[in-house]
Design an enzyme around this catalytic site. Structure first.
Site, PDB file in Angstrom:
ATOM      1  N   ASP A  75      -4.992  -6.430   5.214  1.00 29.36           N
ATOM      2  CA  ASP A  75      -3.716  -6.097   5.850  1.00 29.36           C
ATOM      3  C   ASP A  75      -3.521  -4.592   5.713  1.00 29.36           C
ATOM      4  O   ASP A  75      -2.799  -4.126   4.836  1.00 29.36           O
ATOM      5  CB  ASP A  75      -2.599  -6.874   5.149  1.00 29.36           C
ATOM      6  N   ARG A  83      -3.292  -1.218   1.942  1.00 33.89           N
ATOM      7  CA  ARG A  83      -4.001  -1.859   0.835  1.00 33.89           C
ATOM      8  C   ARG A  83      -5.128  -0.955   0.334  1.00 33.89           C
ATOM      9  O   ARG A  83      -5.394  -0.906  -0.856  1.00 33.89           O
ATOM     10  CB  ARG A  83      -4.585  -3.209   1.283  1.00 33.89           C
ATOM     11  N   ARG A 145       7.144  -0.487  10.775  1.00 34.01           N
ATOM     12  CA  ARG A 145       5.858  -1.113  11.099  1.00 34.01           C
ATOM     13  C   ARG A 145       5.705  -1.274  12.610  1.00 34.01           C
ATOM     14  O   ARG A 145       4.612  -1.558  13.097  1.00 34.01           O
ATOM     15  CB  ARG A 145       5.754  -2.461  10.404  1.00 34.01           C
ATOM     16  N   LYS A 175      -0.167  -8.754  15.817  1.00 32.92           N
ATOM     17  CA  LYS A 175       0.839  -9.615  15.204  1.00 32.92           C
ATOM     18  C   LYS A 175       2.249  -9.129  15.554  1.00 32.92           C
ATOM     19  O   LYS A 175       2.403  -8.003  16.032  1.00 32.92           O
ATOM     20  CB  LYS A 175       0.640  -9.647  13.687  1.00 32.92           C
ATOM     21  N   HIS A 176       3.287  -9.933  15.374  1.00 31.20           N
ATOM     22  CA  HIS A 176       3.400 -11.310  14.889  1.00 31.20           C
ATOM     23  C   HIS A 176       3.898 -12.139  16.061  1.00 31.20           C
ATOM     24  O   HIS A 176       5.084 -12.100  16.379  1.00 31.20           O
ATOM     25  CB  HIS A 176       4.396 -11.402  13.742  1.00 31.20           C
ATOM     26  N   HIS A 188       9.248 -13.845   4.751  1.00 28.96           N
ATOM     27  CA  HIS A 188       8.719 -14.066   3.407  1.00 28.96           C
ATOM     28  C   HIS A 188       9.696 -14.894   2.573  1.00 28.96           C
ATOM     29  O   HIS A 188       9.301 -15.559   1.621  1.00 28.96           O
ATOM     30  CB  HIS A 188       8.458 -12.738   2.688  1.00 28.96           C
ATOM     31  N   ASP A 260       0.213 -16.294   9.929  1.00 32.37           N
ATOM     32  CA  ASP A 260       0.700 -15.423   8.877  1.00 32.37           C
ATOM     33  C   ASP A 260       0.558 -16.191   7.552  1.00 32.37           C
ATOM     34  O   ASP A 260       0.193 -17.372   7.547  1.00 32.37           O
ATOM     35  CB  ASP A 260       2.156 -15.036   9.141  1.00 32.37           C
TER      36      ASP A 260
END
Length: 533
Positions: A75, A83, A145, A175-176, A188, A260
């Site tokens: 990701d 990351r 984002r 995405k998404h 989340h 996801d």
């Protein structure tokens, strides 16, 4: 050539093939290597798995020694969600900064350089870009984002990003789907709902995905959101109407559909990960992403067994599971061929070549300019060119406003970071702000983090007589943050304000800089303006 362990039947292999699990540690655990030998075809990497270029190269080589066609996913959006550089901050600005510049060639070049860095580390599937139109400025999880709130802008930059990333032999995962931008809830934590009319969805949310499909995106990630105009009963990840009817049939998409993270509460708290995974594959998903939170062999076993049991109970057609597994293998084949064609290889390796970007000044209301150049890289797989094009992009993304009397700082200031709680996608382990970069330019710079109703008064007391640089992130979403700025500016009107989120609030302060993201390079670009470097 991969040799599967004897005794693993086709159904079980297919059930393992559709999983994209994570793990803990910086080397592959024995259970993961064993599962690769039994049919597991993908592995997801997170910041906890990455320590250095050499370590990451060794890790991906370790995975490929067990299965040479394994999909190694990450990701890595650049910007706030990184990351590869989770402990330092990203060398690349994120989508919102690229959208602010609105130069599709720059977006393509940044994505290509990021792709080269990923490929050099042995990563061949990136869960990016975000194609969400940030139509709700209060969105708690998308924000910077997204390339922006304008549909056409988001569409053209999504396509450019996909093209650039895949030119390096790394598959893009757009995405998404069908669009997470008009939400006020973070999936989340709970299940978001978008109540837009179908005509609005067609003209706004879906347009960037059409552009991504036209650009050849190899994967699409579903969103855990309820969109009643498309399916009043099930969230997109579990909806056959959305994944098969809309994405496959109406939009003509034929690549891999990835969910996801299934441990996100929008699914885990409503359906459970086992039932959710079965429903997702039945709806048309091809790969189950899990491992951000649940990252062990027990999770893999539970999901494998749930899929096998669903087939044997007649709840999931065996041919649907087989089709999903075949799509995973097809993508693995594409990554191998694309890596060979692009010259990136597939076995991983530290470092990565790049080209330095040219010079372009920061644009904004004041016309204050920056100077392009190359910075030495920090982070996994870095190269001068990688950081160079990222820094050039970050400089160009700045919007700078200042009073007539403003002059660059010549003495070390006090940096007051007004710090909100980070969403899970961004995480709280990645540093942000301008203090580190200002300390490099103005030695003696000090900093503190402040939050809550007394943040402004506390920052004033900590700063003493020093000049204040106030750093905010989405001021418009946090009343306490706006109040803290009121306090600072009332007492110290010469305060410099740096907004590192979505710049919705009017500029204020002696100098106001909107960076359109909190990547390390965005902080450096802002620090250069503050110090007149």
């Amino acid at each position: 050539m991969t040799t599967f362990a004897s005794g693993t039947d086709t159904l079980t292999r297919d059930a393992l093939t559709v999983l994209q699990p994570g793990f803990t540690g910086t080397s592959a655990p024995d259970w993961l290597l064993r599962r690769l030998g039994e049919g597991l075809a993908s592995v997801g990497l997170f910041g906890r798995n990455i320590a250095s270029p050499g370590q990451l190269a060794a890790l991906t080589a370790q995975l490929r020694a067990e299965r040479d066609d394994v999909l190694v996913a990450i990701d890595e959006e650049g910007g706030d969600v990184t990351r590869l550089e989770v402990r330092t901050g990203s060398s690349f600005p994120g989508n919102h900064a690229l959208g602010a510049v609105d130069d599709v060639s720059l977006t393509r070049e940044v994505a290509a350089e990021l792709g080269r860095r990923l490929a050099a580390c042995g990563v061949n599937l990136n869960w990016a870009p975000s194609a969400d139109v940030n139509s709700n400025p209060g969105n708690p999880v998308i924000g910077v984002r997204s390339f922006g709130a304008d549909t056409d802008l988001v569409a053209r930059h999504t396509a450019a990003y996909v093209t650039g990333l895949q030119s390096a032999g790394v598959a893009a995962c757009t995405k998404h789907f069908p669009g997470h931008g008009d939400t006020a809830v973070d999936s989340h934590h709970a299940l978001p709902r978008i109540d837009a009319e179908l005509s609005v969805l067609e003209g706004r949310e879906l347009a960037p995905f059409r552009a991504a499909i036209a650009a050849g995106t190899r994967a699409v990630m579903s969103a855990h959101i309820l969109v009643p105009a498309l399916d009043p009963d099930r969230p997109a990840t579990l909806s056959r109407r959305i994944l098969t009817g809309l994405l496959r049939e109406d939009l003509g998409y034929d690549g891999l559909i990835v969910t996801d993270g299934m441990e996100m509460q929008a699914i885990a708290a409503t359906y459970g990960i086992e039932r959710g995974s079965v429903l997702a594959i039945a709806a048309g998903a091809d790969a189950i992403c899990v491992g951000g939170g649940l990252a062990d062999d027990d999770t893999v076993r539970r999901l494998r067994d749930a899929l096998v049991s669903a087939v044997r109970a007649g709840e999931l057609p065996e041919e649907r599971l087989a089709d999903a597994a075949n799509r995973v293998r097809e993508l693995a084949g594409w990554t191998a061929a694309a890596a060979a064609a692009s010259g990136t290889g597939g076995s991983g390796g530290a470092g990565g070549a790049g080209t330095a970007g040219g010079a372009n000044g920061a644009s904004g209301a004041s016309g204050v300019g920056g100077v392009g150049g190359v910075n030495s890289a920090n982070g996994v797989g870095g190269a001068n060119g990688a950081t160079g094009i990222g820094l050039v992009a970050a400089r160009r993304a700045l919007t700078v406003t200042h009073s007539d009397s403003y002059a660059p700082l010549t003495e070390a200031p006090y940096v007051a970071a007004l710090t909100p709680v980070a969403n899970i996608a961004v995480g709280d382990e990645t540093p942000w702000g301008v203090a580190a970069e200002l300390a490099r330019l103005l030695p003696g710079t000090e900093t503190g983090s402040f939050t809550g109703e007394n943040a402004g008064a506390s920052a004033l007391a900590a700063a003493g007589s020093r000049r204040i640089v106030a750093v905010v992130r989405d001021e418009h979403r946090h009343p306490w943050m706006a109040a803290a700025l009121d306090t600072l500016l009332a007492s110290r009107p010469d305060t410099v304000v740096v907004e590192m989120g979505v710049p919705q609030s009017p500029p204020r302060g002696a100098l106001h800089i909107a960076t359109h993201g909190a990547a390390r390079v965005c902080g450096r670009a802002a620090a250069e303006i503050i110090a007149g470097a």
